[in-house]
Design a protein around this motif. Structure first.
Motif, short mmCIF file in Angstrom:
data_model
loop_
_atom_site.label_atom_id
_atom_site.label_comp_id
_atom_site.label_asym_id
_atom_site.label_seq_id
_atom_site.Cartn_x
_atom_site.Cartn_y
_atom_site.Cartn_z
N ILE A 151 0.84 -1.21 0.00
CA ILE A 151 0.00 0.00 0.00
C ILE A 151 0.87 1.25 0.00
O ILE A 151 0.63 2.20 -0.76
CB ILE A 151 -0.94 -0.02 1.22
N ILE A 152 1.89 1.27 0.86
CA ILE A 152 2.77 2.43 0.95
C ILE A 152 3.51 2.66 -0.37
O ILE A 152 3.60 3.80 -0.87
CB ILE A 152 3.77 2.25 2.11
N ILE A 153 4.03 1.59 -0.96
CA ILE A 153 4.78 1.72 -2.22
C ILE A 153 3.88 2.20 -3.35
O ILE A 153 4.26 3.08 -4.14
CB ILE A 153 5.45 0.38 -2.58
N LEU A 154 2.68 1.66 -3.44
CA LEU A 154 1.74 2.08 -4.48
C LEU A 154 1.33 3.54 -4.29
O LEU A 154 1.20 4.29 -5.26
CB LEU A 154 0.52 1.18 -4.50
N LEU A 223 15.41 -1.91 -5.41
CA LEU A 223 16.46 -0.89 -5.45
C LEU A 223 15.99 0.38 -6.16
O LEU A 223 16.28 1.49 -5.72
CB LEU A 223 17.70 -1.45 -6.15
N CYS A 224 15.28 0.21 -7.27
CA CYS A 224 14.75 1.37 -7.99
C CYS A 224 13.77 2.15 -7.12
O CYS A 224 13.78 3.38 -7.10
CB CYS A 224 14.07 0.93 -9.29
N THR A 225 12.93 1.42 -6.39
CA THR A 225 11.98 2.07 -5.49
C THR A 225 12.73 2.80 -4.38
O THR A 225 12.43 3.97 -4.07
CB THR A 225 11.03 1.03 -4.86
N THR A 226 13.71 2.14 -3.78
CA THR A 226 14.49 2.73 -2.70
C THR A 226 15.19 4.01 -3.14
O THR A 226 15.24 4.99 -2.39
CB THR A 226 15.56 1.72 -2.22
N PHE A 254 -0.55 9.98 2.49
CA PHE A 254 -1.75 9.81 3.31
C PHE A 254 -2.83 9.13 2.49
O PHE A 254 -2.81 9.13 1.25
CB PHE A 254 -2.24 11.16 3.84
N ILE A 255 -3.75 8.50 3.19
CA ILE A 255 -4.93 7.89 2.57
C ILE A 255 -6.15 8.63 3.09
O ILE A 255 -6.51 8.51 4.26
CB ILE A 255 -5.04 6.38 2.90
N GLU A 256 -6.77 9.41 2.25
CA GLU A 256 -7.94 10.18 2.67
C GLU A 256 -9.08 9.24 3.06
O GLU A 256 -9.39 8.29 2.34
CB GLU A 256 -8.39 11.10 1.53
N PHE A 257 -9.66 9.51 4.24
CA PHE A 257 -10.77 8.72 4.80
C PHE A 257 -10.33 7.30 5.20
O PHE A 257 -11.17 6.44 5.42
CB PHE A 257 -11.95 8.62 3.81
N GLY A 258 -9.02 7.05 5.24
CA GLY A 258 -8.55 5.74 5.67
C GLY A 258 -8.55 5.63 7.18
O GLY A 258 -8.61 6.65 7.89
N PRO A 259 -8.52 4.41 7.73
CA PRO A 259 -8.49 4.24 9.19
C PRO A 259 -7.25 4.88 9.81
O PRO A 259 -7.28 5.35 10.94
CB PRO A 259 -8.49 2.72 9.38
#
Length: 364
Positions: A151-154, A223-226, A254-259
C-alpha cells in the motif's frame, strides 16, 4: 521449505529501504548510483546462484558442519570472522532503527534506554526460538506486513506530486562509474541468502532453482523504489539533503478517509517490526556459529545455558556501548564501513563454499 528461503531474501530487501542503502545511493546519485544499481543486481544475483548451488551439495548441514573437513585453524578463524560480520549486521540495524524511533516516535527518551528495550526483546527471542521457529516468525511477519508495505509503495508511485522529470534527470547519469560503497550497498539487497549458512540445517529439501529468477526482478524493483521515489518527491538536488529519506517521504503520504490517514504511523510500525526480525535473524546466525565454535551446541555440555546467556549478554553489552559512543552521523558512517567490509567477505564465503562443493563432487 523453499518458501522460507525467499522470506529470508525478501526480509533483507525490505530492511534496505529503511537503513543505510538509500543514504549511500542518494549521496552518489550523480556519481554512479544508477549504474551501481545495475551492477549490484548482477553481483548479488551471481552470488545468490553460486551460493545456492553450493549449499545444495550439503543438505541439512550448516556452515560449521560443512567446514569440518578443512584445517582446524582456518575453520575457527573463518567462523569467528563470519560471526563478527553477521553480529555487526544486527548491530547496524539496531542502531539505525533505534535512532529513527527516537527521532520520530519519542524524542524525550534517551537512546540508551530505548536500545536497551529493543536489545532485551531481541535477546529473549533468540534465547527462546530455534531456527525453525525463527523461520515461522518471519513467515507470519511477512504475511501480515506485505499488504501494508505494498500500500505504501503504491501510494508513493501514484502520488500526484511525484516529479518524474527529476527521476529522469538522475537517470541520465547512467554512465558514471559507481564507487565501492555504492556497489556494496546495492548488492546487499540480495544478501539474505547468506543466512542459509545456519538455516540450511532445518531445510528438509534442497532449494529449487526453478523460481530463483524471480529474486533478481524483485531486487531490481526494490532498489529502484528505494532510490528513485525519494528523488521524485524531493527533487534531484533536494533528495541528497535527507537524513532519513524514506521516513521523510512516508511522512508526505496519506490515505484520505482511511483508518490511518497519515502513512508515517503505519510506516514506523512496519519499520520497527521488520527491523527487529532482521536483527533476530542476523544475531541468531552469529549465535549459532559461535555455539558451534565453542562446542556448546551439544546438549551434553554442562552449564551450556549459562554460557549461552553470557554470549547473548555480550551481544547486548556491545550494542549498548556502541549506542553510547556513536552519534547520528557516526552511526551512518559505521553502517557504510560495515557494508564495504561485507562485500568482499561475502565474496570469500561464496568462493569457499563453491570450492568445497566442487571438492565434494570430485570425491564422489
Amino acid at each position: 521449505m523453499n518458501r522460507y528461503f525467499f522470506y529470508l531474501v525478501i526480509i533483507n530487501m525490505l530492511i534496505n529501504i529503511f537503513l543505510y542503502v538509500p543514504n549511500i545511493l542518494l549521496e552518489e546519485r550523480f556519481n554512479g548510483s544508477v549504474l551501481g544499481i545495475v551492477l549490484g543486481c548482477i553481483i548479488g544475483t551471481l552470488f545468490l546462484y553460486v551460493f545456492t548451488l553450493s549449499m545444495n551439495k550439503f543438505p541439512r548441514l550448516g556452515l560449521p558442519e560443512i567446514l569440518n573437513n578443512i584445517p582446524k585453524w582456518f575453520r575457527l578463524f573463518f567462523l569467528c570472522f563470519f560471526s563478527i560480520i553477521w553480529f555487526l549486521a544486527g548491530c547496524v540495524t539496531l542502531l539505525a532503527f533505534n535512532n529513527v524511533t527516537i527521532r520520530f516516535v519519542n524524542p524525550d527518551i534517551s537512546g540508551i534506554n530505548m536500545i536497551s528495550v529493543f536489545t532485551i526483546a531481541v535477546i529473549l527471542m533468540i534465547a527462546r526460538l530455534k531456527s525453525d521457529k525463527v523461520l515461522y516468525t518471519i513467515e507470519i511477519l511477512f504475511v501480515v506486513n506485505s499488504p501494508l508495505i505494498l500500500i505504501i509503495i503504491l501510494q508513493a508511485y501514484f502520488h500526484e506530486y511525484i516529479n518524474w522529470n527529476s527521476i529522469v534527470e538522475v537517470g541520465t547519469h547512467f554512465k558514471a562509474m559507481p564507487s565501492l560503497s555504492v556497489l556494496a550497498a546495492a548488492s546487499f539487497t540480495f544478501s539474505g541468502y547468506a543466512n542459509m549458512v545456519i538455516f540450511n540445517r532445518v531445510f528438509k529439501e534442497k532449494v529449487r532453482l526453478k523460481w530463483l529468477w524471480v529474486i533478481p526482478i524483485i531486487g531490481f524493483i526494490n532498489l529502484c523504489t528505494t532510490f528513485f521515489i525519494p528523488i521524485g518527491f524531493w527533487g534531484a538536488d533536494g533528495a541528497g539533503d535527507l537524513t532519513f529519506p524514506w521516513v521523510t517521504t512516508a511522512d508526505t503520504l496519506f490515505i484520505e478517509f482511511g483508518p490511518i490517514e497519515r502513512l508515517i504511523t503505519l510506516f514506523i510500525l512496519l519499520y520497527v517490526s521488520v527491523s527487529i526480525i532482521s536483527v533476530v535473524v542476523h544475531w541468531h546466525v552469529a549465535f549459532e556459529v559461535i555455539k558451534s565454535m565453542i562446542g556448546t551446541d551439544n546438549k551434553k555440555v554442562k552449564n551450556r545455558s549459562i554460557i549461552h546467556f553470557m554470549i547473548l549478554a555480550v551481544f547486548g553489552g556491545i550494542v549498548i556501548f556502541l549506542e553510547y559512543q556513536l552519534r547520528e552521523q557516526s552511526i551512518l558512517e559505521f553502517g557504510e564501513y560495515w557494508l564495504n567490509v561485507r562485500l568482499p567477505s561475502e565474496a570469500l564465503l561464496v568462493l569457499l563454499l563453491l570450492f568445497l562443493a566442487r571438492r565434494k563432487k570430485a570425491n564422489g
